[in-house]
Structures are given as C-alpha cells and as structure tokens.
Design an enzyme around this catalytic site. Structure first.
Site, PDB file in Angstrom:
ATOM      1  N   TYR A 130      12.611  -0.333  -4.286  1.00 38.26           N
ATOM      2  CA  TYR A 130      12.186   1.059  -4.408  1.00 38.26           C
ATOM      3  C   TYR A 130      13.368   1.906  -4.853  1.00 38.26           C
ATOM      4  O   TYR A 130      14.535   1.564  -4.592  1.00 38.26           O
ATOM      5  CB  TYR A 130      11.722   1.608  -3.060  1.00 38.26           C
ATOM      6  CG  TYR A 130      10.398   1.097  -2.556  1.00 38.26           C
ATOM      7  CD1 TYR A 130       9.220   1.817  -2.774  1.00 38.26           C
ATOM      8  CD2 TYR A 130      10.319  -0.085  -1.823  1.00 38.26           C
ATOM      9  CE1 TYR A 130       8.004   1.358  -2.283  1.00 38.26           C
ATOM     10  CE2 TYR A 130       9.107  -0.550  -1.337  1.00 38.26           C
ATOM     11  CZ  TYR A 130       7.950   0.187  -1.564  1.00 38.26           C
ATOM     12  OH  TYR A 130       6.754  -0.273  -1.075  1.00 38.26           O
ATOM     13  N   ASP A 169       1.961   5.074  -0.014  1.00 38.30           N
ATOM     14  CA  ASP A 169       1.356   6.206   0.680  1.00 38.30           C
ATOM     15  C   ASP A 169       0.937   7.306  -0.286  1.00 38.30           C
ATOM     16  O   ASP A 169       1.259   7.284  -1.477  1.00 38.30           O
ATOM     17  CB  ASP A 169       2.348   6.781   1.692  1.00 38.30           C
ATOM     18  CG  ASP A 169       2.621   5.826   2.852  1.00 38.30           C
ATOM     19  OD1 ASP A 169       1.732   5.010   3.162  1.00 38.30           O
ATOM     20  OD2 ASP A 169       3.725   5.898   3.426  1.00 38.30           O
ATOM     21  N   ARG A 191      11.477   6.304   3.159  1.00 38.14           N
ATOM     22  CA  ARG A 191      11.595   7.762   3.210  1.00 38.14           C
ATOM     23  C   ARG A 191      12.384   8.216   4.441  1.00 38.14           C
ATOM     24  O   ARG A 191      13.123   9.201   4.383  1.00 38.14           O
ATOM     25  CB  ARG A 191      10.206   8.390   3.171  1.00 38.14           C
ATOM     26  CG  ARG A 191       9.511   8.205   1.825  1.00 38.14           C
ATOM     27  CD  ARG A 191       8.008   8.407   1.926  1.00 38.14           C
ATOM     28  NE  ARG A 191       7.692   9.756   2.367  1.00 38.14           N
ATOM     29  CZ  ARG A 191       6.463  10.121   2.757  1.00 38.14           C
ATOM     30  NH1 ARG A 191       5.467   9.224   2.771  1.00 38.14           N
ATOM     31  NH2 ARG A 191       6.242  11.363   3.143  1.00 38.14           N
ATOM     32  N   ARG A 225       0.841  -1.187   0.000  1.00 43.36           N
ATOM     33  CA  ARG A 225       0.000   0.000   0.000  1.00 43.36           C
ATOM     34  C   ARG A 225       0.882   1.244   0.000  1.00 43.36           C
ATOM     35  O   ARG A 225       1.337   1.685   1.053  1.00 43.36           O
ATOM     36  CB  ARG A 225      -0.923   0.006   1.223  1.00 43.36           C
ATOM     37  CG  ARG A 225      -1.868  -1.182   1.262  1.00 43.36           C
ATOM     38  CD  ARG A 225      -2.693  -1.196   2.534  1.00 43.36           C
ATOM     39  NE  ARG A 225      -1.856  -1.457   3.704  1.00 43.36           N
ATOM     40  CZ  ARG A 225      -2.331  -1.549   4.944  1.00 43.36           C
ATOM     41  NH1 ARG A 225      -3.628  -1.379   5.183  1.00 43.36           N
ATOM     42  NH2 ARG A 225      -1.515  -1.796   5.949  1.00 43.36           N
TER      43      ARG A 225
END
Length: 269
Positions: A135, A75, A222, A73
């Site tokens: 990522y 963000d 992040r 999921r």
C-alpha cells in the site's frame, strides 16, 4: 468444478497465445478504481461497491451470475491501482483476454477499470493465494487546499519531521502483534502480521508512506500512518513506538487518517 489444463489441439495459434479454449475457467484480473464514490470494495446493502459493479459487468459478458474473490476488502473511500480479483465461470467459448478486458470496461463506470486478465489453474483464489500486499499513503503539505490533489491525498498544514517518521517506521518492520494499530471492531482474532517494508519519502511538498507485508488488519495502514504523523509532529517520540506495540492498546496509537490518501498498489502471489 475442475479447470481444464491447456490442450494444444484446442489452441488457436494463428491469433496468438491470448486465445484459450477451456471449460470452467478460473480467471484472474487486476482492477484499478477511485474509491471516492463507493462504500468499499465488498458488496454492500447500504450503498454502491466496487464488487457490485464488477460482478454486474462480468455477468453481462458471460451471461451468468459471477461471484468475485478479491485480494482484500478496501474500506470506504480507499483507492486501488493493483487490486487483484478472481472468479470461476462455466464457458466453452474461446476468449481473447485483451478484448475481454475491453468488453468488461465498456460496462463499467469511469471510476473503475480492469486489465491483465489471465487464466489460472484450478484452486487459485485471489484472496487465499496472496503472499504479499503493498500500500501507499499520500499526503501534501500546504496552508491552502489543493483542488487537484485533495480528493486523493491528505492535506497537512505544516511539515512534520520526516526523519523522525523514517526512524519510527523502521521499528514497525518485522513480525509483531498489531492490536494497537487495528480497528477495535475487527473480527480478526490473530493480530500478528509481518511488515517487510515501511518507507517514508519526501518529494517537494508531498510525503508518501509505502508499506508491504503478508497481510493487514482493518484500518491498520491508516492507523500506522496516523501514528507516524504523531511522531513527526512531536506528540510522541520514536522511542514510544515499541511501547505502543507492546501495549496492545488501540488508545495508545495515533488517529485513523482519512481514507482518501490510501491506495492498494500491488498484490503478489
């Protein structure tokens, strides 16, 4: 529901291997999206989501309610080039998988697209079958905002020490408790994850962070990038990384950098 195994008597070999005849098909597909206009991937009550537009488009194609399982999921504001989804549908039709992708895309907005449809065996789930995710996080360095990059990259006003960040990234590879690098509001009890790759590369005025692992906590990538930038700007040292991991204290790590620079690139099964 049990997915039928391929029955050679029901295959149309004249039109290629992308045509299959199943009942209760398990579909898998890859999704690419610009997350700027969405409240994340998961369907929300307070705004648009990627899941909602995908399920609505698929529902129009299959004329039934579709519920998607996704590899993760993402963000609000996070992008994807390789999000993977799956769903089960009751159908007795023959589907050309290439044309199916085109039909779904016709019902999707311009900032979401699907590709690479496959029919999977019964029991496959895009969320629970994941083995690894990758990522990237992208930054550019400049005193003036770059209009063509700003919606997709984080602007840095001065160049950090990339070599220090590369050294710090190596210390984060391996199996660790990543509590210090997780949103405090996460519902995950087990915060041990394995990072298999964490690279930092400089290309001109652009810096790319690439990270792969068996799973990631909420905001983990992040926060890791924010911590490495603190290393690059001399706010903390490379040697502080181990202490931050051991502390299991979110306050010890760096800021959560903006979502716009983050992309889900690849999911492996």
């Amino acid at each position: 529901m049990v997915a039928c195994l391929p029955d050679c008597s029901k295959l149309n070999w004249d039109v290629g291997e992308s045509l299959w005849y199943y009942i209760n098909m398990v579909f898998k597909f890859t999704c690419e999206y610009n997350g700027k206009n969405y409240q994340g991937f998961q369907r929300q009550n307070n705004g648009p989501s990627v899941q909602a537009v995908l399920e609505d488009a698929l529902g129009r194609i299959f004329s039934q309610k579709i519920v998607i399982a996704a590899s993760g999921r993402t963000d609000t504001g996070v992008h994807a080039m390789g999000q993977v989804c799956s769903f089960v549908v009751d159908t007795d039709m023959v589907w050309d998988l290439y044309k199916l992708a085109g039909s779904v895309n016709a019902f999707l907005p311009d900032d979401v697209a699907v590709r690479d449809f496959e029919i999977m065996e019964d029991g496959f789930n895009a969320r629970f079958s994941v083995k690894s995710k990758s990522y990237i996080y992208r930054c550019y360095v400049g005193q003036v905002q770059s209009p063509l990059r700003d919606g997709f990259m984080l602007q840095l006003y001065k160049m950090p020490e990339v070599g220090f960040m590369q050294d710090a990234a190596k210390l984060l590879v391996g199996t660790h408790d990543f509590t210090s690098f997780s949103n405090v509001n996460t519902d995950k009890v087990d915060k041990v994850r394995t990072v298999t790759e964490f690279d930092v590369k400089l290309d001109g005025d652009e810096i790319t962070f690439k990270i792969s692992g068996n799973g990631f906590l909420r905001n983990m990538v992040r926060i890791l990038v924010g911590t490495l930038l603190d290393v690059g700007y001399g706010k903390i040292s490379v040697d502080d990384i181990k202490a931050i991991i051991d502390s299991k204290d979110r306050e010890k790590a760096g800021q959560t950098v903006a979502a716009k620079g983050l992309y889900l690139m690849k999911v492996e099964y």
